[in-house]
Design a protein around this motif. Sequence first.
Motif, short mmCIF file in Angstrom:
data_model
loop_
_atom_site.label_atom_id
_atom_site.label_comp_id
_atom_site.label_asym_id
_atom_site.label_seq_id
_atom_site.Cartn_x
_atom_site.Cartn_y
_atom_site.Cartn_z
N LEU A 133 -3.47 18.34 54.84
CA LEU A 133 -2.73 19.53 55.28
C LEU A 133 -2.19 19.34 56.69
O LEU A 133 -1.22 19.97 57.11
CB LEU A 133 -3.64 20.76 55.25
N ARG A 134 -2.83 18.45 57.45
CA ARG A 134 -2.42 18.24 58.83
C ARG A 134 -1.00 17.70 58.95
O ARG A 134 -0.35 17.89 59.97
CB ARG A 134 -3.43 17.31 59.52
N VAL A 135 -0.50 17.05 57.90
CA VAL A 135 0.90 16.62 57.92
C VAL A 135 1.79 17.86 58.08
O VAL A 135 2.71 17.88 58.89
CB VAL A 135 1.25 15.85 56.62
N LEU A 136 1.47 18.90 57.32
CA LEU A 136 2.25 20.13 57.41
C LEU A 136 2.00 20.85 58.73
O LEU A 136 2.90 21.44 59.31
CB LEU A 136 1.93 21.07 56.24
N ARG A 140 4.64 21.94 61.50
CA ARG A 140 4.73 23.35 61.92
C ARG A 140 4.66 23.47 63.44
O ARG A 140 5.41 24.23 64.06
CB ARG A 140 3.61 24.16 61.26
N PHE A 141 3.74 22.73 64.07
CA PHE A 141 3.66 22.78 65.54
C PHE A 141 4.96 22.25 66.16
O PHE A 141 5.43 22.76 67.18
CB PHE A 141 2.45 22.00 66.06
N ALA A 142 5.54 21.22 65.52
CA ALA A 142 6.82 20.69 66.02
C ALA A 142 7.89 21.78 65.96
O ALA A 142 8.71 21.92 66.87
CB ALA A 142 7.24 19.48 65.21
N ALA A 143 7.88 22.59 64.89
CA ALA A 143 8.84 23.68 64.74
C ALA A 143 8.59 24.77 65.78
O ALA A 143 9.52 25.37 66.31
CB ALA A 143 8.75 24.28 63.33
N GLU A 187 8.67 30.26 62.40
CA GLU A 187 8.71 29.79 63.80
C GLU A 187 10.15 29.84 64.32
O GLU A 187 11.09 30.08 63.56
CB GLU A 187 8.18 28.35 63.88
N ASP A 188 10.32 29.55 65.62
CA ASP A 188 11.65 29.62 66.24
C ASP A 188 12.60 28.53 65.75
O ASP A 188 13.81 28.70 65.80
CB ASP A 188 11.53 29.50 67.77
N HIS A 189 12.04 27.38 65.33
CA HIS A 189 12.90 26.27 64.91
C HIS A 189 12.46 25.74 63.55
O HIS A 189 12.02 24.59 63.43
CB HIS A 189 12.87 25.15 65.97
N GLN A 195 12.80 18.84 58.99
CA GLN A 195 13.24 17.52 59.48
C GLN A 195 12.05 16.58 59.67
O GLN A 195 12.10 15.41 59.27
CB GLN A 195 13.99 17.70 60.82
N VAL A 196 10.95 17.10 60.25
CA VAL A 196 9.78 16.25 60.48
C VAL A 196 9.17 15.84 59.13
O VAL A 196 8.80 14.68 58.93
CB VAL A 196 8.73 16.97 61.39
#
Length: 407
Positions: A133-136, A140-143, A187-189, A195-196
């Motif tokens: 799940l950490r891939v997602l 998500r944190f990148a977004a 999220e904001d992005h 993309q990630v």
Amino acid sequence: MQVYKVGGAVRDRLLGLPVTDVDRVVVGATTEEMLAQGFRPVGADFPVFLHPKTGEEYALARTERKSGRGYGGFTFYASPEVTLEEDLIRRDLTINAMAEDDQLNLTDPYHGQRDLEARILRHVSPAFAEDPLRVLRVARFAARYAGLGFTVADETMDLMRQLSESGELQALTAERSWKEISRALMEDHPQVFIQVLRDCGALKVLMPEVDALFGVPQPATHHPEIDTGLHTLSVLEQSALHKQPLTVRWACLLHDLGKGLTPEEEWPRHIAHEHTGLKLIKAVNERFKVPKDCQELALLVGQYHTHGHRALELKASTLLELLQSFDIYRRPQRFEEFIAACEMDARGRKGLELRSYPQADYLRGAAKAAREVAVQPLLEQGFKGPELGEALKRERLKALKIYKDNA
Ligand code: CTP
């Protein structure tokens, strides 16, 4: 025993962001001691407790070992001997693996603060791979933090790529995946999330229907960005800029799936993609057990978004069919969300982000005209049952013709 704040609360305080959820870790205590102090246990298996007054989470420091596939396949070891450093090393990202005590003294054995300053999302240790799940989560944190300049470390991307290729992502439950996807879309992005996932090969596994849109051309006259995948990312970006709700963002992500099925010899045209896409939208909806309102809107937007764009040219009868399909009389909000998704689609084109979208007000006006047709006079004329339905339709069609002529 010592108590520390950990995870998101420490990270967000250091970033100067508001802290909502506070997780705490307790070192040097046993379950019996926690119960004796009035803490309430959360589950039978997890050494996690709720504070008797504040209700906040307190977890005993623990180590984890993966013992099987999927989420259930973990064994925990919690005991007073487990150190803070041992608890922190099993966590996903260095920026999530810091702890602080009441005096705000930071324990940061894996250099989370350095990565916060460098704006890097980096895994703590190879134990990252124990929970796919950490891939997602990383996506998500990148977004979430893209606006602050965060990117994913190369070595973490490598690990995410390996996890995506290993088949481990298939072991994730629909519920856990949807929770991450839906949070990421809000999220904001949100486009960065997709993309990630694409960059590490996870999109191909989770949503091959969306992945297939990259590299598919559209006519440059309507779509200066040409690539359907890039267009989808821009539509998502617009949906966040315009603060759209989850239903609209989900519909934005899936609206063009049919374009991934167009035979290459027909490129860059996509005849009837609104219809070919429906079975793909249905498949993605079902894969993640998506909530009903999101499922419904995605299917309707998939089917009718080109009607939305051509609203001003539609015949009154087609306009009426569109309004009937949305059941605008009982579901006014859903039609508003459809209009919003169409507008985001139109704005998600390179260089056309600020162009006005007169179709939106035109559709609203049409819906108003149809809704204003009163039932009472028809009842008074003696219409009943299916005949009443037909008479109402005729009156609405008349009203739409007048609306169209005067628009
Ligand atoms: N954690 C982890 N791996 C997971 C889930 C959680 O390592 N699959 C760890 C991380 O250290 C995380 C902490 O548990 O910081 C708390 O998890 P959670 O509350 O889900 O996330 P937060 O980091 O608090 O982030 P958010 O702001 O998204 O709630």
